[in-house]
Design an enzyme around this catalytic site. Sequence first.
Site, PDB file in Angstrom:
ATOM      1  N   ASP A 197      -2.078  -0.625   5.895  1.00  0.00           N
ATOM      2  CA  ASP A 197      -2.396   0.068   7.143  1.00  0.00           C
ATOM      3  C   ASP A 197      -3.868   0.448   7.280  1.00  0.00           C
ATOM      4  O   ASP A 197      -4.311   0.782   8.366  1.00  0.00           O
ATOM      5  CB  ASP A 197      -1.566   1.353   7.255  1.00  0.00           C
ATOM      6  CG  ASP A 197      -2.014   2.403   6.255  1.00  0.00           C
ATOM      7  OD1 ASP A 197      -2.732   3.341   6.652  1.00  0.00           O
ATOM      8  OD2 ASP A 197      -1.696   2.269   5.070  1.00  0.00           O
TER       9      ASP A 197
ATOM     10  N   ASP B 187      -0.038   5.082   1.039  1.00  0.00           N
ATOM     11  CA  ASP B 187      -0.167   6.069   2.116  1.00  0.00           C
ATOM     12  C   ASP B 187      -0.056   5.446   3.493  1.00  0.00           C
ATOM     13  O   ASP B 187      -0.800   4.534   3.847  1.00  0.00           O
ATOM     14  CB  ASP B 187      -1.495   6.811   1.980  1.00  0.00           C
ATOM     15  CG  ASP B 187      -1.563   7.601   0.684  1.00  0.00           C
ATOM     16  OD1 ASP B 187      -0.613   8.348   0.406  1.00  0.00           O
ATOM     17  OD2 ASP B 187      -2.554   7.452  -0.053  1.00  0.00           O
TER      18      ASP B 187
ATOM     19  N   ASP C 280       0.869  -1.165   0.000  1.00  0.00           N
ATOM     20  CA  ASP C 280       0.000   0.000   0.000  1.00  0.00           C
ATOM     21  C   ASP C 280       0.915   1.227   0.000  1.00  0.00           C
ATOM     22  O   ASP C 280       2.099   1.129   0.362  1.00  0.00           O
ATOM     23  CB  ASP C 280      -0.896  -0.027   1.240  1.00  0.00           C
ATOM     24  CG  ASP C 280      -1.726   1.228   1.379  1.00  0.00           C
ATOM     25  OD1 ASP C 280      -2.470   1.530   0.426  1.00  0.00           O
ATOM     26  OD2 ASP C 280      -1.617   1.899   2.419  1.00  0.00           O
TER      27      ASP C 280
END
Length: 269
Positions: A219, A16, A14
Site C-alpha cells: 500500500d 501496515d 506488507d
Amino acid sequence: MNKPKQPIKIVFFDIDETLYIKAKAHIPESITKEVLPRLKEKGIITAIATGRNFGSLPKALKPLIADRYFELFVTINGQYNFYKDQLISQYALTALQLERCIEKLTALGIVYAFVSKDQIAVSEDNAIVNEALSPIKADYIVDPKYYLTDTTVQLLAFYPESRDQEIAESGIFADDLKVCRWHPMGVDMLRKENSKARGIEDVIKYFGLSIENTMAFGDGFNDLEMFDTVGFSVAMGNAEEALKARAHYVTKNIEQDGILHALEQLEII
C-alpha cells in the site's frame, strides 16, 4: 483483467494497512480465517515483506507466526531476510556511514534512531519520536551509542517534510544512502541499493524459484520497488496512488477484505 502468467509459489505481504490496520491494532478475520489457511492448503508460501524489524512486528501477528503461517521474512526494507532460523541475507550500514549521519543529524538538531534485527534505539526521546514510534514499537530504548553494541542495518530520522530539501542539501545521503518517508515526522535512511525488492530477490534465489512465481500485496511508497520486481503485484484500495499506478491489479480496501477479494478474483485460491 490481468492475471499471473506463472503459478504463484510465494505471496509477500506488507504489514501496515495491508495485512494490519494500525489504528485499530487489528488483522481482518478474512485474512486469519480464509486467506492464510487457503494459501497454506494450496502449498503457497506466505511471507512478510515489511519496513519493520522483527522485534517491531505487531502483537496481532504473533499467533500467526506461532501457527507457522509466516516463516519467511523480508524485514527492514529488505535489509534483514530470513527463513525460519536461517539467515538469508543482511545488509548493515558501515561505521563510516553511521558516523557521517550521526554528525550531520546532530548538527541539524534532528533526533535519529538505530534499527537492528530486533531493536530500535533512539538518540533521545521526545513527544514527536514517541508519537511516531509507539504504534510500531512501544518498548524502543534510548541509547545514542547503540550502534557500537549491535549491527545497525537502518537509521530513522524524525523531521517534517518541510525540511526534506534542507536535509537533502546537507550532504548526509552522499552517493550511497537514500531516504523513504513512512510518517509525517519520520523517515527511513538506508543504503541506496537496498529495498524490499533486493530482499525478495535474495529469497527467490534461496528457494530456487523464478520471480514469475511471486506475488506481492502492498500500500505504501516503500512497496514501489517490490512491485517492480515481483511477478504479479496487487495494490490495496487504500494504497498510495503512485503504487496503484505501478500495480498489475488494484483490489478493495483492507477493511473491505481486499486481499481475499484479489486472491479469489485472480483465482489464486
